[in-house]
Motif scaffolding. Structure first.
Motif, PDB file in Angstrom:
ATOM      1  N   ALA A 216       8.190  27.022   7.825  1.00  0.00           N
ATOM      2  CA  ALA A 216       9.333  27.882   8.181  1.00  0.00           C
ATOM      3  C   ALA A 216       8.920  28.941   9.196  1.00  0.00           C
ATOM      4  N   LEU A 217       7.733  29.498   8.999  1.00  0.00           N
ATOM      5  CA  LEU A 217       7.241  30.535   9.909  1.00  0.00           C
ATOM      6  C   LEU A 217       6.927  29.931  11.279  1.00  0.00           C
ATOM      7  N   ALA A 218       6.316  28.772  11.287  1.00  0.00           N
ATOM      8  CA  ALA A 218       5.977  28.114  12.560  1.00  0.00           C
ATOM      9  C   ALA A 218       7.249  27.841  13.361  1.00  0.00           C
ATOM     10  N   ALA A 219       8.315  27.428  12.642  1.00  0.00           N
ATOM     11  CA  ALA A 219       9.572  27.059  13.317  1.00  0.00           C
ATOM     12  C   ALA A 219      10.495  28.261  13.507  1.00  0.00           C
ATOM     13  N   ARG A 220      10.089  29.432  13.037  1.00  0.00           N
ATOM     14  CA  ARG A 220      10.938  30.640  13.032  1.00  0.00           C
ATOM     15  C   ARG A 220      12.307  30.305  12.440  1.00  0.00           C
ATOM     16  N   ASP A 221      12.257  29.610  11.313  1.00  0.00           N
ATOM     17  CA  ASP A 221      13.479  29.197  10.622  1.00  0.00           C
ATOM     18  C   ASP A 221      13.763  30.227   9.524  1.00  0.00           C
ATOM     19  N   LEU A 225      12.675  30.286   5.580  1.00  0.00           N
ATOM     20  CA  LEU A 225      11.717  31.322   5.190  1.00  0.00           C
ATOM     21  C   LEU A 225      12.344  32.257   4.161  1.00  0.00           C
ATOM     22  N   GLY A 226      13.601  32.631   4.389  1.00  0.00           N
ATOM     23  CA  GLY A 226      14.299  33.530   3.481  1.00  0.00           C
ATOM     24  C   GLY A 226      14.436  32.927   2.086  1.00  0.00           C
ATOM     25  N   ASP A 227      14.805  31.644   2.029  1.00  0.00           N
ATOM     26  CA  ASP A 227      14.929  30.974   0.722  1.00  0.00           C
ATOM     27  C   ASP A 227      13.575  30.955   0.000  1.00  0.00           C
ATOM     28  N   ALA A 228      12.511  30.658   0.757  1.00  0.00           N
ATOM     29  CA  ALA A 228      11.171  30.591   0.145  1.00  0.00           C
ATOM     30  C   ALA A 228      10.707  31.976  -0.303  1.00  0.00           C
ATOM     31  N   ALA A 229      11.030  32.998   0.502  1.00  0.00           N
ATOM     32  CA  ALA A 229      10.635  34.369   0.145  1.00  0.00           C
ATOM     33  C   ALA A 229      11.347  34.812  -1.131  1.00  0.00           C
ATOM     34  N   ARG A 230      12.612  34.455  -1.250  1.00  0.00           N
ATOM     35  CA  ARG A 230      13.373  34.818  -2.458  1.00  0.00           C
ATOM     36  C   ARG A 230      12.769  34.154  -3.690  1.00  0.00           C
ATOM     37  N   GLU A 231      12.498  32.870  -3.533  1.00  0.00           N
ATOM     38  CA  GLU A 231      11.924  32.142  -4.667  1.00  0.00           C
ATOM     39  C   GLU A 231      10.599  32.784  -5.103  1.00  0.00           C
ATOM     40  N   SER A 232       9.788  33.164  -4.107  1.00  0.00           N
ATOM     41  CA  SER A 232       8.475  33.726  -4.420  1.00  0.00           C
ATOM     42  C   SER A 232       8.588  35.052  -5.176  1.00  0.00           C
ATOM     43  N   TYR A 233       9.409  35.979  -4.674  1.00  0.00           N
ATOM     44  CA  TYR A 233       9.446  37.283  -5.358  1.00  0.00           C
ATOM     45  C   TYR A 233      10.121  37.176  -6.719  1.00  0.00           C
ATOM     46  N   LEU A 234      11.125  36.282  -6.830  1.00  0.00           N
ATOM     47  CA  LEU A 234      11.809  36.164  -8.129  1.00  0.00           C
ATOM     48  C   LEU A 234      10.887  35.532  -9.177  1.00  0.00           C
ATOM     49  N   ARG A 235      10.089  34.566  -8.761  1.00  0.00           N
ATOM     50  CA  ARG A 235       9.123  33.978  -9.708  1.00  0.00           C
ATOM     51  C   ARG A 235       8.034  34.986 -10.070  1.00  0.00           C
ATOM     52  N   GLY A 270      23.082  35.931   8.049  1.00  0.00           N
ATOM     53  CA  GLY A 270      21.719  35.469   7.730  1.00  0.00           C
ATOM     54  C   GLY A 270      20.849  36.604   7.243  1.00  0.00           C
ATOM     55  N   VAL A 271      20.889  36.883   5.939  1.00  0.00           N
ATOM     56  CA  VAL A 271      20.068  37.969   5.385  1.00  0.00           C
ATOM     57  C   VAL A 271      19.513  37.543   4.020  1.00  0.00           C
ATOM     58  N   TRP A 272      18.202  37.742   3.848  1.00  0.00           N
ATOM     59  CA  TRP A 272      17.519  37.350   2.617  1.00  0.00           C
ATOM     60  C   TRP A 272      16.655  38.524   2.176  1.00  0.00           C
ATOM     61  N   GLU A 273      16.475  38.667   0.853  1.00  0.00           N
ATOM     62  CA  GLU A 273      15.731  39.832   0.370  1.00  0.00           C
ATOM     63  C   GLU A 273      14.393  39.463  -0.242  1.00  0.00           C
ATOM     64  N   THR A 274      13.527  40.459  -0.303  1.00  0.00           N
ATOM     65  CA  THR A 274      12.295  40.354  -1.082  1.00  0.00           C
ATOM     66  C   THR A 274      12.012  41.717  -1.702  1.00  0.00           C
ATOM     67  N   MET A 275      11.190  41.718  -2.758  1.00  0.00           N
ATOM     68  CA  MET A 275      10.816  42.975  -3.416  1.00  0.00           C
ATOM     69  C   MET A 275       9.346  42.909  -3.809  1.00  0.00           C
ATOM     70  N   ASP A 276       8.741  44.086  -3.992  1.00  0.00           N
ATOM     71  CA  ASP A 276       7.347  44.143  -4.442  1.00  0.00           C
ATOM     72  C   ASP A 276       7.270  44.906  -5.751  1.00  0.00           C
TER      73      ASP A 276
END
Ligand code: PMV
Length: 322
Positions: A216-221, A225-235, A270-276
């Motif tokens: 996703a990062l290579a393709a600037r998609d 990337l947003g879907d993967a980032a969401r999955e990562s922080y939620l898990r 096109g907006v996706w969130e992440t949290m720390d």
């Protein structure tokens, strides 16, 4: 007396590091992929202490820091530089500290870079990354600009792309709480490893997500990337809240922003969130959508401020003679 100054930006993980493979050496159990946040800055000034002054000192935003937090870092620094030198550091952040905005990533990256420069050493970035990791694993990423990766089990991070890879990408940092959090990420992730029944599943799932994030990062998609980032922080948060005793970083205002973000996506924005490890929410979008997304978030009244960040560059370093 000579010294050095370093200005570094925090490293925001899109794929999260949570949990250590080796707690003493501070080696991560999961691979993280991150972006530097240009407009957030830590400025660290390092001065060499005269030989008779026996202890390293760190002042952060004007407050003396507990030496124990920095002990391993300074020991590793002296080993790397083959010196007995003691250091004094004065650091300030232009954003909330220890509040889930990765201040330890820019803090230890700036400290590592400025300390080496203060003694006139110029180690390879790989060694600086490894040194910064001893203080905070996310700092291993922050010694580079642009987009970075720190592999599970690796001692050092590396740069994937510099900041020119995706100039229109923006991160809107939604600050919902200015104060420091109750539980530091270092302690929380160790508690997750030891007590969450989901910890092993988190580590396995996180490893499986890596190729997708890199594609996703290579393709600037941004959608991928947003879907993967969401999955990562939620898990990651699933393992955090299932820690014993439970750790809860979210606030009602964090959830309000997540809901608004979902509503905007449903409308085609096109907006996706992440949290720390904290209550702040970071929104990923492109430059053209910043104004609308920011307006929608600010209308909620859930934030004390919103900070718009572009992709950060290499830390800035300068020597000083005084
Ligand atoms: O490096 P630390 O101890 O500040 O931990 C960072 C943890 C997260 O911010 C939640 C994730 C990450 O990869 O930065």
């Amino acid at each position: 007396m000579s010294g050095a100054l370093c200005e570094a930006s925090p490293s925001l993980a899109l794929l999260k590091y949570w949990g250590k493979r080796d707690a003493v050496r501070n080696i991560p159990a999961t691979t993280s992929v991150a972006v530097g946040l240009a407009e957030l800055r830590t400025v660290t000034h390092v001065r060499l202490l005269p030989a008779k002054e026996g202890a390293d000192r760190v002042l952060l935003n004007g407050t003396q820091q507990p030496p124990a937090r920095y002990e391993r870092f300074f020991e590793a620094l002296r080993r790397t530089l083959r010196t007995e030198q003691r250091f004094e550091a004065e650091s300030t952040n232009n954003f909330p500290t220890a509040a889930g905005l990765a201040s330890s990533s820019s803090g230890f990256a700036a400290l590592a870079l400025a300390s080496c420069r203060a003694v006139g050493a110029d180690p390879p970035l790989r060694d600086l990354s490894s040194l910064a990791r001893v203080g905070s694993a996310s700092a291993a990423r922050a010694v580079f600009g642009g987009f970075t990766i720190l592999r599970a089990g690796a001692p050092a991070a590396r740069q994937l792309y510099d900041e020119s890879h995706w100039p229109e990408l923006r991160v809107i940092v939604c600050v919902v709480e200015e104060r420091a959090k109750k539980t530091a990420s270092r302690r929380a992730m160790e508690a997750s490893r030891l007590t969450s029944p989901y910890y092993r599943a988190w580590v396995r799932a996180s490893a499986r997500a890596v190729p997708n994030v890199l594609r996703a990062l290579a393709a600037r998609d941004l959608q991928q990337l947003g879907d993967a980032a969401r999955e990562s922080y939620l898990r990651m948060f699933a393992t955090i809240v299932s820690t014993h005793p439970p750790i809860q970083y979210w606030l009602p205002s964090s959830v309000e922003i997540l809901r608004e973000c979902e509503a905007m996506r449903d409308e085609g924005i096109g907006v996706w969130e992440t949290m720390d490890a904290g209550p702040q929410v970071k929104l990923l979008c492109v430059e053209d959508d910043v104004e609308e997304v920011r307006r929608r978030v600010e209308t909620l009244g859930a934030t004390s401020r919103t900070l718009v960040c572009s992709v950060g560059g290499t830390p800035r370093l300068s020597s000083e003679e005084r």
